[in-house]
Design a protein around this motif. Structure first.
Motif, mmCIF file in Angstrom:
data_model
loop_
_atom_site.group_PDB
_atom_site.id
_atom_site.type_symbol
_atom_site.label_atom_id
_atom_site.label_comp_id
_atom_site.label_asym_id
_atom_site.label_seq_id
_atom_site.Cartn_x
_atom_site.Cartn_y
_atom_site.Cartn_z
ATOM 1 N N MET A 272 0.847 -1.187 -0.008
ATOM 2 C CA MET A 272 0.050 0.064 0.070
ATOM 3 C C MET A 272 0.854 1.140 -0.008
ATOM 4 O O MET A 272 0.282 2.478 -0.204
ATOM 5 C CB MET A 272 -1.077 -0.007 1.269
ATOM 6 N N GLY A 273 2.090 1.181 -0.100
ATOM 7 C CA GLY A 273 3.133 2.247 -0.108
ATOM 8 C C GLY A 273 3.151 3.148 1.325
ATOM 9 O O GLY A 273 3.630 4.260 1.314
ATOM 10 N N ALA A 274 2.752 2.362 2.289
ATOM 11 C CA ALA A 274 2.917 2.966 3.744
ATOM 12 C C ALA A 274 4.502 2.736 4.299
ATOM 13 O O ALA A 274 4.849 1.640 4.094
ATOM 14 C CB ALA A 274 1.865 2.538 4.755
ATOM 15 N N ASP A 275 4.968 3.450 5.240
ATOM 16 C CA ASP A 275 5.965 3.398 6.035
ATOM 17 C C ASP A 275 5.592 2.940 7.276
ATOM 18 O O ASP A 275 6.342 2.154 7.981
ATOM 19 C CB ASP A 275 6.732 4.592 6.063
ATOM 20 N N LEU A 276 4.194 3.232 7.980
ATOM 21 C CA LEU A 276 3.817 2.782 8.943
ATOM 22 C C LEU A 276 2.440 2.145 8.901
ATOM 23 O O LEU A 276 1.772 2.556 8.087
ATOM 24 C CB LEU A 276 3.591 4.131 10.013
ATOM 25 N N LEU A 277 2.004 1.450 10.031
ATOM 26 C CA LEU A 277 0.901 0.901 10.171
ATOM 27 C C LEU A 277 0.200 1.001 11.452
ATOM 28 O O LEU A 277 0.841 0.931 12.544
ATOM 29 C CB LEU A 277 0.831 -0.709 9.861
ATOM 30 N N VAL A 278 -1.118 1.302 11.556
ATOM 31 C CA VAL A 278 -1.723 1.216 12.788
ATOM 32 C C VAL A 278 -2.651 0.007 12.922
ATOM 33 O O VAL A 278 -3.735 -0.251 12.107
ATOM 34 C CB VAL A 278 -2.509 2.395 13.338
ATOM 35 N N VAL A 279 -2.265 -1.193 13.756
ATOM 36 C CA VAL A 279 -2.839 -2.308 13.896
ATOM 37 C C VAL A 279 -3.894 -2.309 14.990
ATOM 38 O O VAL A 279 -3.213 -2.431 16.153
ATOM 39 C CB VAL A 279 -1.960 -3.541 13.841
ATOM 40 N N PRO A 280 -5.274 -2.217 14.513
ATOM 41 C CA PRO A 280 -6.170 -2.282 15.763
ATOM 42 C C PRO A 280 -6.722 -3.639 15.980
ATOM 43 O O PRO A 280 -7.175 -4.321 14.976
ATOM 44 C CB PRO A 280 -7.050 -1.206 15.307
#
Length: 592
Positions: free
Chosen positions: A547-555
């Motif tokens: 997805m081209g993200a450097d960070l993820l928030v995983v809930p």
């Protein structure tokens, strides 16, 4: 400026006394019910979030506020030969700028126009040395190198940690060679520059802890002008401190030392009292000390730090703690080659912790410097306030609150310092200090809609994740909020609802750049993953990369007996490491 500080100092008679009493009460921690539990009769109060989030022109908002409770004497028998300092209007807070690392980096940037010396900590790698059982190894020798060149040498703190800062070292290396040695044990590791922020080096053998455990406690005290009452209180409490410190487990060999400092043109610039385990000898040095001199704003703190690090005979096999107390910034116009940054780096190399304490009237210039020193030496910055009100003092309870573990109500600065000393000693014990439980909570109230309460909750949680990230996050860093994974029947609608509000809070917080989730289902199918599989950091990182993200928030959402519990993990895509976590307990009335 000096007269303002003098009046504030006179109203705050306990900055050093409270510090010393902290060490007295710490000594009670040799039994589980002692130490912090000694004040069990004090009522508990919820404290604000630990990361300062609001500040005026001069000082950061408290990271942890403590309301005063009833004063109690802890003396008995012969120890009561001197009076206990009385209660005062003192409140204390602290900033752990290594925990709230991303916040601290932004603090340095935001106030970089104040006078200071630069040391680029924005890129930080932590080495942790453990033994074959996973216990931290203190005083292990650590070497950092690249391309056959030594870049840094140091010694681990009591938690086995040693930090280094590649940008500050001026290295362009893509990876660093790490070696650790403790006695006859040694091990090596490689730390990719863009890899995990924590590198664990495991020694194949059991750690050794000195018995008795050397414990050096140094006080670095500004003795100008109006510090007289603090000094007198120090004199009045030495027997209490000594008598109780020797009761800690593992059993310490306690030595006290003192560095007194004023400014150029005063009676002296610095005076050094060597470490001694003879309390009577230390008192003989301390009794004649008087506070006078000063007159302008800054003092010669740099000379004091130089002496604290280089003129004291620190032990090599135990714990080394210093408490630096001042209400004034440092003279940076003396042209010293050995600066406060030099002293902090030398202290870090020798695993000396420099806790800094800012008392009333300390300007931003002083806070900036003190926080640099405490962060570099893995300590905390402690600040004192006098009689100000705070949200722990009553009033209507809000819908969202932040519970930071032992949120005890106290009339003592030592309640904070108790924790710090106990942490240090417990790292070398076979019974480590139990970690505090930290979480946000949200409840339904009549004055707010459900959306409003959840927006407040998720805004606070997002801010907490960003502040406590071990990796620097910029506003342009791309981050995707993954859908909430529901772990239980019937949670689907609530999970979708919470996920939508969480995504909105992320966009409004502007702590990073949100990434759209329009192709999420296609990517999951491509990777042959279900939404529930995103709980695993490795699988989530694969999605984030596509997805081209450097960070993820995983809930992840759970249903407990009387609450929803939502766990949030901030994950770095390139390494799949967890950078920060947050936990929320949510009233069922706020769900669907």
């Amino acid at each position: 400026m000096r007269s303002r500080r003098q009046s504030m100092r006179r109203s705050s008679t306990v900055s050093i006394a409270a510090l010393l009493l902290s060490l007295y009460f710490v000594s009670c921690s040799s039994a589980p019910e002692a130490g912090l539990a000694a004040d069990a009769e004090d009522s508990y109060a919820v404290a604000p979030a630990p990361a300062p989030s609001a500040r005026d022109d001069k000082a950061a908002a408290p990271a942890l506020s403590l309301e005063r409770g009833p004063s109690k004497s802890m003396l008995s028998g012969e120890a009561a030969t001197r009076s206990v300092p009385s209660a005062s209007g003192l409140k204390a807070g602290y900033s752990d700028d290594n925990a709230q690392f991303n916040y601290f980096v932004e603090f340095l940037r935001k106030y970089a126009d104040v006078g200071h010396y630069d040391y680029d900590v924005s890129e930080r790698i932590t080495v942790r040395v453990v033994d074959s059982s996973g216990k931290p190894v203190a005083n292990a020798k650590v070497a950092v190198g690249a391309a056959g060149k030594n870049l840094a040498l140091g010694v681990t703190y009591s938690d086995g940690g040693y930090r280094f800062y590649p940008a500050a070292l001026g290295s362009r290396a893509d990876a660093f060679d790490i070696s650790a040695e403790a006695g006859r044990l040694s091990a090596r590791a490689v730390a990719p520059r863009d890899g995990a922020r924590l590198v664990t080096v495991r020694l194949q053998g059991a750690r050794e802890v000195a018995e008795p455990l050397p414990l050096d406690v140094l006080f670095v005290m500004d003795t100008t002008g109006s510090m007289g009452e603090e000094i007198e209180r120090l004199k009045a409490t030495m027997e209490i401190i000594y008598a109780n410190l020797v009761g800690l487990k593992p059993r310490p060999l306690v030595r006290f030392g003192l560095v007194l400092y004023k400014d150029r043109g005063d009676e002296y610039i610095t005076e050094v009292v060597p470490f001694t385990d003879d309390l009577d000898a230390f008192r003989a040095y301390l009794d004649p000390v008087q506070a006078d001199g000063g007159g302008d704003g800054p003092e010669d703190l740099e000379s004091a730090l130089d002496d604290a690090v280089n003129r004291m005979d620190w032990n090599d096999t135990g714990l080394r703690l210093a408490f630096v107390v001042t209400d004034a910034e440092a003279h940076l116009d003396y042209g010293r080659e050995y600066t406060y940054v030099s002293a902090a780096n030398d202290a870090r190399a020798r695993a000396i912790k420099l806790y800094t304490i800012g008392t009333g009237g300390l300007p931003l210039e002083g806070e900036y410097l003190l926080r640099q020193v405490s962060q570099l030496t893995d300590a905390r910055y402690i600040f004192l306030t006098y009689g100000e009100g705070g949200e722990s003092e009553g009033g209507a309870e809000g819908s969202v609150s932040h519970h930071t573990g032992s949120n005890f109500q106290t009339d003592k600065l030592e309640a904070i310092i108790i924790r710090f000393v106990k942490e240090e000693v417990s790292n070398l014990s076979d019974a480590p200090l139990e970690a505090d439980e930290e979480y946000f909570s949200a409840r339904k109230i009549d004055d707010e809609t459900r959306d409003q309460t959840l927006d407040k909750l998720f805004s606070d949680a997002i801010g907490n994740l960003a502040d406590y990230s071990t990796y620097r996050i910029l506003p342009e860093t791309p981050c995707v909020i993954l859908p909430v994974s529901a772990t239980g029947d019937g949670l689907g609608p609530t999970a979708e609802y919470f996920g939508a509000r969480l995504a909105m809070a992320s966009a409004e917080a502007k702590r990073w750049t949100p990434v759209e989730r329009t192709d999420m289902q296609r990517i999951l199918e491509e990777l042959e993953l279900q939404l529930s599989g995103l709980v695993d950091e490795g699988s989530a990182a694969r999605v984030g990369k596509l997805m081209g993200a450097d960070l993820l928030v995983v809930p992840t959402l759970y249903r407990r007996a009387d609450k929803y519990e939502l766990f949030l993990k901030l994950v770095r895509v390139s390494t799949a490491e967890v950078l920060a976590v947050a936990r929320a307990k949510i009233d069922p009335d706020l769900g669907l």
